[in-house]
Design an enzyme around this catalytic site. Sequence first.
Site, short mmCIF file in Angstrom:
data_model
loop_
_atom_site.label_atom_id
_atom_site.label_comp_id
_atom_site.label_asym_id
_atom_site.label_seq_id
_atom_site.Cartn_x
_atom_site.Cartn_y
_atom_site.Cartn_z
N ASP A 1 1.20 98.57 58.82
CA ASP A 1 0.43 98.29 60.02
C ASP A 1 0.66 99.39 61.05
O ASP A 1 1.64 100.14 60.98
CB ASP A 1 0.86 96.93 60.58
N ASP B 1 -0.72 99.20 65.06
CA ASP B 1 -0.51 98.65 66.40
C ASP B 1 0.68 97.71 66.40
O ASP B 1 0.68 96.69 65.72
CB ASP B 1 -1.75 97.89 66.89
N ASP C 1 4.22 93.84 62.27
CA ASP C 1 4.89 93.11 63.36
C ASP C 1 4.27 91.74 63.65
O ASP C 1 4.77 91.01 64.49
CB ASP C 1 4.82 93.93 64.65
#
Length: 270
Positions: A14, A16, A210
């Site tokens: 990922d 962002d 996250d």
Amino acid sequence: MSDKLPEMRGLLIDLDGTLYHGTHVIEGAEPLISYLKETKLPYRFVTNNSSATPDEVADRLMNMGIPAEARDVCTSAQAAAGYIANLSPGASVFVVGEAGLKSAVLEAGLQLTEEQPDYVLQGIDRSFTYERLTKAVRFIHGGALFVLTNPDLLLPSSDGLIPGAGSIGAMLKAAGGKEPVLIGKPSSILMDYSLREIGLSAQETWVVGDNMATDIAFGKAAGCGTILVLTGLTNEQNMDYYMEQAGCKPDIICKHLEELRSYISNRTGL
């Protein structure tokens, strides 16, 4: 190290909240990606963000000091455009979104339109207006198929959380009265696209991110190994809440990216 965990032959990472917040790079991002390049462990940057093209994503990473090429990037915009093109080659599409989504539509051989589309394709749109909402809702009621790039309600930015594509999608769903086809994480559509790009099976691939509801649920649903990093949306204070909301748990939790790099090294022997 549990034998029950999948082997690690590649990573879907990922962006962002995992490698950066807005324009701020997260500590350890550059050493992590440089290490993956040096060891030749395959990886792809997989992002639900549909606003930028793969070239723009790569340029953004390079400007932060993170090694990247466009071929390293898999976006929800690419997967969404490919999904529509496979179902309806040359279809007309009304886009609620930004340049990256419009570019992906055109590259897939689809037609952008403002009138009577076959599809309403919606991603993040930071210039979203009530007028645009009205048009999209009327098209959906008129029979256009509703496709949503990703369900993220919130995104981490340089100065705090901002509404994501899922927040706009919630309005279109409520007013349009139709469930959208979901493309991005945790959907299998973006997963299948990313696995084709990296050339590995789910059982050989680990997902790093996250966000429990998107990144970790994305990997779990596909049978990938999963690593939650506490660098963005999820932290030590809220992770139990987000795990409960997502209905799953990550295989591994790393507090920061140096801990992640060390885990990868130990697991792969690279």
